[in-house]
Design an enzyme around this catalytic site. Structure first.
Site, PDB file in Angstrom:
ATOM      1  N   HIS A 223       0.827  -1.199   0.000  1.00  0.00           N
ATOM      2  CA  HIS A 223       0.000   0.000   0.000  1.00  0.00           C
ATOM      3  C   HIS A 223       0.863   1.252   0.000  1.00  0.00           C
ATOM      4  O   HIS A 223       2.055   1.198   0.283  1.00  0.00           O
ATOM      5  CB  HIS A 223      -0.973   0.023   1.192  1.00  0.00           C
ATOM      6  CG  HIS A 223      -0.310   0.080   2.532  1.00  0.00           C
ATOM      7  ND1 HIS A 223       0.059  -1.044   3.228  1.00  0.00           N
ATOM      8  CD2 HIS A 223       0.026   1.130   3.324  1.00  0.00           C
ATOM      9  CE1 HIS A 223       0.610  -0.702   4.381  1.00  0.00           C
ATOM     10  NE2 HIS A 223       0.608   0.632   4.463  1.00  0.00           N
TER      11      HIS A 223
ATOM     12  N   GLU B 262      -7.424   3.744   9.709  1.00  0.00           N
ATOM     13  CA  GLU B 262      -7.090   3.632   8.294  1.00  0.00           C
ATOM     14  C   GLU B 262      -8.296   3.213   7.484  1.00  0.00           C
ATOM     15  O   GLU B 262      -9.177   2.511   7.971  1.00  0.00           O
ATOM     16  CB  GLU B 262      -5.966   2.616   8.071  1.00  0.00           C
ATOM     17  CG  GLU B 262      -6.390   1.183   8.331  1.00  0.00           C
ATOM     18  CD  GLU B 262      -5.347   0.168   7.937  1.00  0.00           C
ATOM     19  OE1 GLU B 262      -5.744  -0.942   7.549  1.00  0.00           O
ATOM     20  OE2 GLU B 262      -4.149   0.464   8.029  1.00  0.00           O
TER      21      GLU B 262
ATOM     22  N   GLN C   4      -3.923   3.686   1.196  1.00  0.00           N
ATOM     23  CA  GLN C   4      -4.294   3.711   2.609  1.00  0.00           C
ATOM     24  C   GLN C   4      -4.407   5.165   3.057  1.00  0.00           C
ATOM     25  O   GLN C   4      -3.429   5.902   3.056  1.00  0.00           O
ATOM     26  CB  GLN C   4      -3.218   2.999   3.435  1.00  0.00           C
ATOM     27  CG  GLN C   4      -3.470   3.003   4.930  1.00  0.00           C
ATOM     28  CD  GLN C   4      -2.253   2.519   5.693  1.00  0.00           C
ATOM     29  OE1 GLN C   4      -1.168   3.040   5.516  1.00  0.00           O
ATOM     30  NE2 GLN C   4      -2.453   1.511   6.535  1.00  0.00           N
TER      31      GLN C   4
ATOM     32  N   HIS D 122       3.971   7.129   3.754  1.00  0.00           N
ATOM     33  CA  HIS D 122       4.901   6.013   3.609  1.00  0.00           C
ATOM     34  C   HIS D 122       4.526   5.129   2.424  1.00  0.00           C
ATOM     35  O   HIS D 122       3.421   5.201   1.899  1.00  0.00           O
ATOM     36  CB  HIS D 122       4.958   5.169   4.888  1.00  0.00           C
ATOM     37  CG  HIS D 122       3.703   4.425   5.194  1.00  0.00           C
ATOM     38  ND1 HIS D 122       2.643   4.989   5.880  1.00  0.00           N
ATOM     39  CD2 HIS D 122       3.322   3.147   4.909  1.00  0.00           C
ATOM     40  CE1 HIS D 122       1.680   4.090   6.009  1.00  0.00           C
ATOM     41  NE2 HIS D 122       2.073   2.969   5.424  1.00  0.00           N
TER      42      HIS D 122
ATOM     43  N   GLU E 171       7.469   0.847   5.107  1.00  0.00           N
ATOM     44  CA  GLU E 171       6.868  -0.181   5.951  1.00  0.00           C
ATOM     45  C   GLU E 171       7.059  -1.515   5.253  1.00  0.00           C
ATOM     46  O   GLU E 171       6.812  -1.638   4.050  1.00  0.00           O
ATOM     47  CB  GLU E 171       5.380   0.102   6.147  1.00  0.00           C
ATOM     48  CG  GLU E 171       4.682  -0.902   7.044  1.00  0.00           C
ATOM     49  CD  GLU E 171       3.206  -0.609   7.249  1.00  0.00           C
ATOM     50  OE1 GLU E 171       2.572  -1.326   8.038  1.00  0.00           O
ATOM     51  OE2 GLU E 171       2.672   0.325   6.614  1.00  0.00           O
TER      52      GLU E 171
END
Length: 144
Positions: free
Chosen positions: A9, A45, A56, A80, A130
């Site tokens: 994502h 989220e 996301q 991110h 991530e």
């Protein structure tokens, strides 16, 4: 060596989660695939399925949370990029051995039943990364 399996994502920090969700619905004609509060990360989220990945949208659960701090410093926007890996622990070990600055020294629970860990932006071209293992890609596991 780490094998990146997919982009899980792209995380986007937003100031008003419900308004952002509605904007994505109207602008892109897509419906949320998943909505979840992740208390230990201080976020709520909403995921939108796009191809084999997700967008996301992240709403802070308070000003002192990581996303709350991000919003105060930088405003809404790209937070991110999350890469799907087969083994988060092995990926952390490899990155640590390569001298990467790790935010998480050990994997921790993420949303959708995943295991996750974060790598500091200074180690990865200025973008928070991530690492995501497991879970249910592309499925709704909570009411959107």
């Amino acid at each position: 060596m780490i094998e990146l399996l997919d982009i899980d994502h792209v995380g986007i920090a937003v100031e008003d989660l419900d308004a952002a969700v509605e904007r994505y619905r109207r602008s892109f004609g897509i419906e949320p695939a998943h909505r979840e509060v992740v208390e230990d990360q201080g976020v709520e989220e909403v995921l939108f399925a796009v191809g084999s990945s997700f967008i996301q949208l992240l709403g802070a659960r308070g000003p002192q949370t990581p996303v709350g701090t991000f919003l105060a410093r930088r405003g809404p926007g790209l937070h991110h990029v999350a890469y799907r890996v087969s083994d988060v622990r092995a990926a952390l070990d490899h990155l640590g051995a390569e001298g990467a600055r790790l935010i998480d020294r050990a994997p921790r629970p993420g949303s959708r039943g995943t295991t996750v860990a974060f790598v500091h932006p200074r180690s990865v071209a200025g973008v928070l990364v991530e690492l995501v293992q497991g879970g249910r890609a592309r499925s709704a596991t909570a009411d959107p």
